[in-house]
Design an enzyme around this catalytic site. Structure first.
Site, PDB file in Angstrom:
ATOM      1  N   ARG A  51     -96.766 -18.048  30.006  1.00  0.00           N
ATOM      2  CA  ARG A  51     -95.506 -18.135  29.260  1.00  0.00           C
ATOM      3  C   ARG A  51     -94.958 -16.737  28.961  1.00  0.00           C
ATOM      4  NH1 ARG A  51     -95.311 -18.266  23.867  1.00  0.00           N
ATOM      5  NH2 ARG A  51     -97.304 -19.333  23.660  1.00  0.00           N
ATOM      6  N   TYR A 103     -67.716 -24.958  29.746  1.00  0.00           N
ATOM      7  CA  TYR A 103     -68.718 -25.971  30.070  1.00  0.00           C
ATOM      8  C   TYR A 103     -68.998 -26.812  28.823  1.00  0.00           C
ATOM      9  CZ  TYR A 103     -73.175 -28.070  31.244  1.00  0.00           C
ATOM     10  OH  TYR A 103     -74.187 -28.959  31.439  1.00  0.00           O
ATOM     11  N   ASP A 175     -70.448 -16.220  30.588  1.00  0.00           N
ATOM     12  CA  ASP A 175     -71.052 -17.211  31.475  1.00  0.00           C
ATOM     13  C   ASP A 175     -70.379 -17.046  32.829  1.00  0.00           C
ATOM     14  OD1 ASP A 175     -71.833 -19.440  32.959  1.00  0.00           O
ATOM     15  OD2 ASP A 175     -71.972 -20.739  31.197  1.00  0.00           O
ATOM     16  N   LYS A 200     -77.114 -23.750  39.845  1.00  0.00           N
ATOM     17  CA  LYS A 200     -75.926 -23.888  40.673  1.00  0.00           C
ATOM     18  C   LYS A 200     -76.049 -23.044  41.946  1.00  0.00           C
ATOM     19  CE  LYS A 200     -74.885 -26.442  37.171  1.00  0.00           C
ATOM     20  NZ  LYS A 200     -74.094 -26.013  36.029  1.00  0.00           N
TER      21      LYS A 200
END
Ligand SMILES: *Cc1c(COP(=O)(O)O)cnc(C)c1O
Length: 377
Positions: A51, A103, A175, A200
């Protein structure tokens, strides 16, 4: 890798090397969650726990940081987790300026997760800096912008907003999912944070979710490293491997998709069966001049309105054969989506709007499919 800035070369090589143990060209997927300590308690490999850091994520982060011209990149399990990490930089009582059109998941996060924790929010309509400056408060610490925006492809002047934020002691987060580092590099334009849904274009094959935040500032990097490791919304080694693998073809894919999108947008703009087209590459688009200065490519998302309402839009989508009806974008296959349906009753998106994510099929075939779907309406 310092010798070249060519994005194609960096996309293939940045953060990657032949595996020193096996001489494998394709990097191994390191699944181990934990790494052996030396007898003195040190971590000879530089890794302690997956992690915190692991080989696959480090390779991907080095690559994305290089492509965005950043100092550090932090990868997350989804674009939404990258948005969460960025907004977590805000403290209760601080003020966020965010666009009313972006978004829908980002807006839902702000409303549902952050506002109840005492983050003050003002949604701005305008894209001009002067109108945004009028909404400034003494406690404004972060300006969020999405450019091009979802789903109307609005273009914000990133350099101007960055100057404004800097002058007022706030940070600017962009973004840049619709643009990719191929089309624009927000940090070069003065932004403090670039944010991506790597689900994406980076992933590009509709088979992996991910997100990334890229920064130059060392203090920001330290804060994000904490949020990433303590928050724990990290991508799996396999997800990192898939995204890193796909980045090698990102420049070729994105350019070809943008070229196809230009063809599709020009076709739609000339069709009598279409009411309106939203694509920053069209001279009729209100953000065209700015996009021409700010972006190297206009992207591969095209939205358009058909005469009528939701029923007519859904019927048009149903007649398309090559475009698959599905949410998301940026993959090799072209998709069509009725955004208002997915955004729910509170949506501001026109009911007669369809959003196309243009893939890698031949442009003639995409245009022919749109022609038949629009002709039989
Ligand atoms: C998809 C998307 C997100 C969210 O990313 P996920 O990977 O779906 O969590 C954020 N911003 C934009 C612009 C997006 O298109």
């Amino acid at each position: 890798m310092d010798k070249t800035n060519h994005v194609e070369t960096l996309a293939v090589h940045a953060g990657r090397a032949v595996d020193p143990t096996t001489r494998a060209i394709s990097p191994p997927i390191e699944l181990s969650t934990t790494f052996e300590r030396g007898a003195d308690g040190s971590f000879p490999s530089g890794f302690s726990y997956a992690r915190t850091d692991n080989p696959g994520r480090r390779s991907l982060e080095e690559c994305i940081a290089t492509l965005e011209g950043g100092g550090r990149a932090f990868c997350f399990a989804s674009g939404s987790a990258a948005v969460t990490a960025t907004l977590t930089l805000l403290r209760p009582g601080e003020h966020l300026l965010a666009p009313a059109e972006c978004y829908h998941g980002t807006l839902s996060q702000i409303r549902t997760l952050f506002a109840p924790h005492g983050i003050e929010v003002t949604l701005y309509e305008a894209r001009g800096a002067a109108e945004i400056e009028a909404l400034w408060r003494p406690n404004t610490r972060l300006v969020w912008v999405e450019s091009p925006s979802n789903p109307l492809l609005g273009i914000a002047d990133i350099a101007e907003l960055a100057r404004l934020a800097r002058a007022h002691g706030a940070r600017l987060a962009v973004d840049s999912t619709f643009a990719t580092p191929l089309a624009q590099r927000p940090l070069d334009l003065g932004a403090d944070l670039a944010v991506h849904s790597t689900t994406k274009y980076f992933g590009g094959h509709s088979d992996v979710t991910g997100g990334a935040v890229i920064v130059r500032d060392a203090e920001l990097a330290q804060a994000l490293a904490q949020i990433q490791v303590l928050g724990g919304a990290v991508p799996s080694p396999f997800d990192c491997w898939l995204i890193r693998r796909s980045i090698a073809t990102l420049p070729c894919r994105f350019r070809a998709q943008c070229e196809n999108a230009g063809r599709v947008a020009r076709y739609l703009a000339g069709s009598v069966a279409v009411e309106r087209v939203f694509y920053p590459g069209l001279p009729s688009h209100p953000g065209h001049a700015l996009a021409s200065r700010q972006m190297k490519y206009f992207g591969a998302i095209v939205s358009f309105c058909v005469p009528g309402g939701a029923r007519e839009a859904l019927a048009t989508a149903a007649r398309l054969e090559l475009f698959t009806r599905a949410t998301s974008l940026g993959g090799v296959e072209s998709l069509v989506e009725h955004r208002a349906s997915i955004e729910g009753p509170a949506t501001r998106t026109p009911q007669n709007l369809l959003r196309l994510s243009i893939g890698l099929e031949h442009a003639d075939d995409l245009v022919a499919d749109l022609a038949q779907a629009l002709a039989s309406g």
